[in-house]
Design an enzyme around this catalytic site. Sequence first.
Site, PDB file in Angstrom:
ATOM      1  N   TRP A 317      60.488  20.125  62.304  1.00 47.71           N
ATOM      2  CA  TRP A 317      60.362  21.274  61.409  1.00 47.71           C
ATOM      3  C   TRP A 317      59.165  22.137  61.789  1.00 47.71           C
ATOM      4  CZ3 TRP A 317      56.530  23.069  58.210  1.00 47.71           C
ATOM      5  CH2 TRP A 317      56.876  24.017  57.250  1.00 47.71           C
ATOM      6  N   HIS A 318      58.106  21.481  62.280  1.00 52.88           N
ATOM      7  CA  HIS A 318      56.897  22.227  62.615  1.00 52.88           C
ATOM      8  C   HIS A 318      57.036  23.048  63.888  1.00 52.88           C
ATOM      9  CE1 HIS A 318      55.008  19.578  59.625  1.00 52.88           C
ATOM     10  NE2 HIS A 318      54.056  20.492  59.563  1.00 52.88           N
ATOM     11  N   GLY A 319      57.975  22.727  64.732  1.00 54.62           N
ATOM     12  CA  GLY A 319      58.114  23.535  65.941  1.00 54.62           C
ATOM     13  C   GLY A 319      59.003  22.899  66.980  1.00 54.62           C
TER      14      GLY A 319
END
Length: 450
Positions: A317-319
């Site tokens: 989700w963060h990248g």
Amino acid sequence: MSFISVSFLIFLPITFCAYWTLWRHQRWQNLLLLAASYVFYGWWDWRFLILILITSASSYASGLLLEGTRRRRWVLTANVVLNLGILAVFKYYGFFIENLRLLFPNIDAPTLNIILPVGISFYTFQSLSYSIDIYRRQLKPTRDVIAFFAYIAFFPQLVAGPIERATHLLPQMLGQRRFRYDEATDGLRRILWGLFKKMVIADNCALAVNQIWADYTDMSGLTFVAGMLLFTFQIYGDFSGYSDIAIGTARLFGIRLMENFHLPYFSATMPEFWRRWHISLMTWFRDYLYIPMGGSREGTMKWMRNVLVVFLLSGLWHGANWTFVVWGLYNALLLILWRYLPMRSVLLTFLLTAVGWVIFRSTCLTEAADYLQRMTTMLCSFDFGPITYGKRPLLWCLLLVVIEWLQRHRSHPLQIDALPPVVRWAIYYALFFVVFFARGEEQAFIYFQF
């Protein structure tokens, strides 16, 4: 538009004054909030508005359809696929194609030259929670399209959270708001504290962190440690500072957002840390993924599987980078380890968290491994050496720790109403002075990229 820009300094008071001029007309207030939110978001790139409109319209329509059809599962699935599909194309397509070509060099896959819309992960998850809650019959769909679109696009928390639930924020959009002086003044104090964490802590740390990471192969052991600690406080000051500004700004408009951080670096265990860090995201994964998968109710092996899935997806989700995936795996393994080796140590929890942030900060896994290996080797060989960069930012970090520890029983450190007025105002002015004169070189909020 960034919270620390001149344009926002002009935008906020104009919006505030216009909003409370309409205090008798809740629908007009929502319309103003919606227009202001679209100006705020479109300030980066007006094309971003197309995606948020699609997300808002599909989620609004799915809510109505979920109430009036027997094919509820199909409606929910269609909305989830559409919104996650948009997120996947804009955020993960390039990552997927790059790795596919490593596995199959001869594959002919098109490359898309697209910009990652700011905050797409945040408002996508916020919109999905609305549809899922209606599907679970925990929420009734709203027919007020303006209030709903304002809920999705509410500008204080639009691009970096907190990720609000419709069960919490939407009723506030549908209800009447009244101006309260104490709420507004506390909101201003919260904004000031957020600016301190962002502009003094995070931005000063960022300069030293960038210098250390740019040439870490020629650093002393203590400089490696300083780089790790400085990024640990940089990401905290940056992200929790944004949340403070968002929460404070929302209170100016008579709206309460959920808390997103609760002194995470004072946690004595890793499970406790993840109950205190990015609370809105972790509770989202808990309620919509971890518990539906069985949580901890179906035996140890399935619990371990559920933890791994949640944290791998949290990392992703963060990248779109393997560093985020490995960072998620690292934290999942720590949580599993903590179940079998229960211990309480604030220092150990903090250091293990800081090691994880090295993986998070690195541009690739090779860099992360090299940084950690060099730091460990130097420390084990007692090659400490002087700290090359970041001495002053480390002092600011120490000051932050002391203030937050002394005010740990408050919702934020500037809740100092019990002090005499002259003392309170002296503190406010001193903090404003520090923010203005000791701020670091302006840096974009880290979580804008997520």
